[in-house]
Write a protein that holds these residues in place. Structure first.
Motif, mmCIF file in Angstrom:
data_model
loop_
_atom_site.group_PDB
_atom_site.id
_atom_site.type_symbol
_atom_site.label_atom_id
_atom_site.label_comp_id
_atom_site.label_asym_id
_atom_site.label_seq_id
_atom_site.Cartn_x
_atom_site.Cartn_y
_atom_site.Cartn_z
ATOM 1 N N ARG A 104 5.067 6.613 -1.676
ATOM 2 C CA ARG A 104 3.743 7.159 -1.942
ATOM 3 C C ARG A 104 2.681 6.112 -1.650
ATOM 4 O O ARG A 104 2.904 4.920 -1.833
ATOM 5 N N VAL A 105 1.532 6.601 -1.212
ATOM 6 C CA VAL A 105 0.398 5.710 -1.035
ATOM 7 C C VAL A 105 -0.067 5.260 -2.414
ATOM 8 O O VAL A 105 -0.199 6.069 -3.332
ATOM 9 N N SER A 106 -0.295 3.967 -2.570
ATOM 10 C CA SER A 106 -0.595 3.409 -3.890
ATOM 11 C C SER A 106 -2.063 2.995 -3.972
ATOM 12 O O SER A 106 -2.523 2.134 -3.217
ATOM 13 N N TYR A 107 -2.818 3.606 -4.911
ATOM 14 C CA TYR A 107 -4.220 3.258 -5.118
ATOM 15 C C TYR A 107 -4.695 3.861 -6.436
ATOM 16 O O TYR A 107 -4.059 4.751 -7.005
ATOM 17 N N PHE A 155 1.658 3.322 9.250
ATOM 18 C CA PHE A 155 1.232 4.562 8.600
ATOM 19 C C PHE A 155 0.611 5.525 9.624
ATOM 20 O O PHE A 155 0.831 6.736 9.576
ATOM 21 N N ARG A 189 1.150 -2.604 8.478
ATOM 22 C CA ARG A 189 1.308 -1.441 7.624
ATOM 23 C C ARG A 189 0.397 -0.301 8.079
ATOM 24 O O ARG A 189 0.772 0.863 8.034
ATOM 25 N N ARG A 190 -0.819 -0.650 8.526
ATOM 26 C CA ARG A 190 -1.741 0.394 9.017
ATOM 27 C C ARG A 190 -1.156 1.071 10.248
ATOM 28 O O ARG A 190 -1.135 2.293 10.363
ATOM 29 N N SER A 199 -7.116 -0.435 -3.974
ATOM 30 C CA SER A 199 -5.710 -0.560 -3.626
ATOM 31 C C SER A 199 -5.016 -1.673 -4.401
ATOM 32 O O SER A 199 -3.899 -1.493 -4.887
ATOM 33 N N ASN A 207 0.559 13.004 -1.549
ATOM 34 C CA ASN A 207 0.615 11.709 -0.893
ATOM 35 C C ASN A 207 2.044 11.312 -0.575
ATOM 36 O O ASN A 207 2.318 10.175 -0.232
ATOM 37 N N TYR A 267 -6.072 6.380 5.186
ATOM 38 C CA TYR A 267 -5.539 6.640 6.518
ATOM 39 C C TYR A 267 -5.371 8.135 6.780
ATOM 40 O O TYR A 267 -5.474 8.591 7.923
ATOM 41 N N ASP A 313 0.810 -1.213 0.000
ATOM 42 C CA ASP A 313 0.000 0.000 0.000
ATOM 43 C C ASP A 313 0.844 1.265 0.000
ATOM 44 O O ASP A 313 0.310 2.365 -0.101
ATOM 45 N N ILE A 314 2.169 1.121 0.112
ATOM 46 C CA ILE A 314 3.083 2.244 -0.044
ATOM 47 C C ILE A 314 4.172 1.815 -1.013
ATOM 48 O O ILE A 314 4.881 0.845 -0.773
#
Length: 365
Positions: A144-147, A337, A333-334, A282, A350, A184, A139-140
């Motif tokens: 960068r946050v990936s989505y 973050f 990961r949460r 995601s 981001n 998040y 997810d990173i």
């Protein structure tokens, strides 16, 4: 031994055929065809392998003919108790092709089958929030946050479509896994979910390229019409959870043409700033069994039928794929973050500037 009898010799052909069609496991039919020459001949002449494959995958009803690399020799046919003929050669070729296919569809390794994205109905911010991000398990990525983020809509029933090219033009798909995006960095950590998903499989009407022009702009009607969909799934309700959601198909589906589309229906979350309804994704994973290099297909237009090609006379095994990251991994990961957001950190879009100052475990690195 004198008291033994072969029911294929004693019973009516239709009754014997009815009995052997109850063999639904390819390994059982393989054993039956190995009992004797007469049993093997019965399996070949009555096309029992083809019947088994058609029961497993109705999509095979579109096979125009089978093309094999190696022809059966006259000597082999005579030894099997049959005179050489074109019809017999065709029966032998079908028997070999469908027996290989049935075993490949049930015994080869299940792995991720996505190769690359083809198009998407909309993207809010290209390329930072493009469909390409849905192929990243993490997810990173690169700090960068990936989505993927769709364009905002006021109407909640506007459907989004994500279209992918699979790793093989001929493969068996068993399930599609989707991980929604948990924002998040927004108040309340909202989930940008949809109410339901539906899946389509098929092939392009003709040769087509994959380029950024399809990924960056809105999804044109003409692009949707470039595909012929040979399978459409039921609607699956989407659980409102921040984890990898697994959508197992009721039966494995044979995808001929290597195109898969995910249809997202019913928006439920508004963007924090704009207030419009958006969808974020995601990660997307398509699990199945690619059938090349043993098999190949050639689509015959405009009929939609296809040629089943045998490229190898033996099954080719694939290497196992890396396992899907576990739920514990995503929980770590949460937490990681949230730790970033709880310290004095400058966020530009981001981008996390001070990520190197946070201690990470070896696995997370």
């Amino acid at each position: 031994m004198e008291a033994c009898m072969d029911f294929l010799d004693r019973l009516d052909r239709d009754i014997s055929l009815k009995i052997l069609t109850y063999l639904e496991d390819p390994s059982d039919l393989l054993r039956a065809s190995s009992v004797s020459r007469s049993w093997r001949n019965f399996v070949i002449v009555n096309g029992l392998w083809k019947q088994l494959c058609l029961r497993m995958f109705p999509q095979l009803s579109r096979v125009s003919h089978v093309f094999g690399l190696n022809k059966v020799s006259t000597k082999e046919l005579v030894e099997a108790g049959s005179s050489y003929s074109k019809e017999r050669e065709s029966l032998e070729r079908d028997d070999r092709a469908y027996s290989l296919l049935a075993r490949a569809c049930t015994s080869s390794i299940v792995r991720d089958c996505i190769l690359q994205p083809i198009s998407v109905s909309s993207t809010d911010n290209y390329p930072e929030e493009s469909i390409n991000n849905t192929l990243q398990p993490a997810d990173i990525v690169a700090r960068r946050v990936s989505y993927w983020l769709s364009r905002g809509q006021s109407n909640p029933v506007v459907t989004e479509r994500l279209t992918y090219k699979l790793a093989d033009e001929f493969c068996v798909i068993t399930e599609i896994n989707i991980r929604p995006f948990l924002a998040y960095f927004q108040s309340g950590s909202p989930l940008y979910l949809v109410e339901a998903v539906r899946f389509r499989m098929g092939h392009p009407k003709g040769p087509m390229g994959v380029g950024n022009d399809l990924l960056s702009d809105s999804y044109p009607v003409s692009a949707y019409e470039k595909f012929i969909w040979t399978y459409t799934s039921q609607e699956f309700p989407m659980a409102q959870e921040s984890c990898l959601l697994k959508f197992k198909l009721p039966e494995p589906v044979l995808c001929v043409g290597g195109i898969l589309q995910i249809e997202l229906q019913g928006r439920v979350q508004r963007q924090e700033m704009a207030g419009s309804l958006s969808t974020r994704m995601s990660y997307v994973q398509v699990m199945g069994r690619p059938l090349s290099p043993t098999f190949g297909v050639e689509i015959l237009e405009p009929s939609g039928k296809f040629v089943l090609k045998i490229k190898h006379n033996t099954l080719v095994k694939f290497q196992t794929q890396p396992s899907i990251p576990s739920a514990d991994h995503f929980q770590r990961r949460r937490t990681y973050f949230q730790h970033i957001l709880s310290i004095p950190t400058i966020l530009q879009g981001n981008l996390v500037d001070d990520i190197d100052e946070i201690e990470m475990s070896e696995e997370e690195e």
